[in-house]
Design a protein around this motif. Sequence first.
Motif, PDB file in Angstrom:
ATOM      1  N   ALA A 136       6.031   7.350 -13.774  1.00 30.53           N
ATOM      2  CA  ALA A 136       4.520   7.138 -13.185  1.00 30.53           C
ATOM      3  C   ALA A 136       3.758   6.241 -14.013  1.00 30.53           C
ATOM      4  CB  ALA A 136       4.369   7.849 -11.870  1.00 30.53           C
ATOM      5  N   ARG A 154      -0.363   4.956 -13.763  1.00 28.53           N
ATOM      6  CA  ARG A 154      -1.474   3.622 -13.113  1.00 28.53           C
ATOM      7  C   ARG A 154      -2.459   3.248 -14.133  1.00 28.53           C
ATOM      8  NH1 ARG A 154       2.229   3.999 -10.211  1.00 28.53           N
ATOM      9  NH2 ARG A 154       2.445   3.836  -7.972  1.00 28.53           N
ATOM     10  N   LEU A 194      -0.263   6.507  -5.448  1.00 29.52           N
ATOM     11  CA  LEU A 194       0.882   7.486  -6.378  1.00 29.52           C
ATOM     12  C   LEU A 194       1.378   8.438  -4.781  1.00 29.52           C
ATOM     13  CD1 LEU A 194      -0.281   8.643 -10.117  1.00 29.52           C
ATOM     14  CD2 LEU A 194       1.871   7.608  -9.526  1.00 29.52           C
ATOM     15  N   ARG A 229       6.093   9.617  -8.171  1.00 34.61           N
ATOM     16  CA  ARG A 229       6.980   8.891  -8.613  1.00 34.61           C
ATOM     17  C   ARG A 229       6.209   7.300  -8.605  1.00 34.61           C
ATOM     18  NH1 ARG A 229      10.783  10.610  -3.661  1.00 34.61           N
ATOM     19  NH2 ARG A 229       9.086   9.788  -1.992  1.00 34.61           N
ATOM     20  N   SER A 230       7.255   6.485  -9.373  1.00 31.95           N
ATOM     21  CA  SER A 230       6.786   4.748  -9.328  1.00 31.95           C
ATOM     22  C   SER A 230       6.651   4.179  -7.929  1.00 31.95           C
ATOM     23  CB  SER A 230       7.368   3.886 -10.344  1.00 31.95           C
ATOM     24  OG  SER A 230       7.038   4.122 -11.408  1.00 31.95           O
TER      25      SER A 230
END
Length: 144
Positions: free
Chosen positions: A3, A5, A129, A143-144
Motif C-alpha cells: 500500500a 499513496r 488507506l 492495504r491497497s
Amino acid sequence: MLARRETKVEEIIIGRGEHDRDLIEFLTDVADERQIDMGLITLIGAVKKAKLLYYRQDEKKYHPVPERDGPFEIISGVGNISLKDGARFVHLHLALSDHDGALIGGHADSGTIIFALEYSIAKLSAEKLERGFDPQTGLMLWRS
Ligand code: ZN
C-alpha cells in the motif's frame, strides 16, 4: 504491491489539547471533527499518566510497557490517522521523559492522560488507506 499513496497536504490544524483528556480519544475527536481520513500527527507537551504498549514480534501480541510513575514530558509524539473497520483510527508513538530525563517510549494506548499538549495534524488529500489484518506480522497494517 504494498500500500502506498502519493498525496498533498490539504490543511494543517494546530492546537492545544484539553487538560485531563485521554490523548488518543482527544486526537480521534479532532480527526472526526475535521473529517481527517488520512493524516500525519506530530505533538509535544506533557502527560500525567502514560499507557504504552510494546509489540512482541515472536508472540504477535501487544504487551504493556511496565508502568512507571509520571508525570512525563512528551519529547516526541509521532503518528498518523487512517481508517480501520471504517472508522478513523489514530496510530501514535510516544517518547517520554521523566524528572531525571530518562526516556521511555512505545505505542500509545488509551489511558494516556493529557497535562498539556501542542499538536499539529496535516490533513492529506490522498485516496484513503484502510487497515487490514496482515498475517505475516499479525498487525493491522495498511492495504491497497
Ligand atoms: Zn504502533
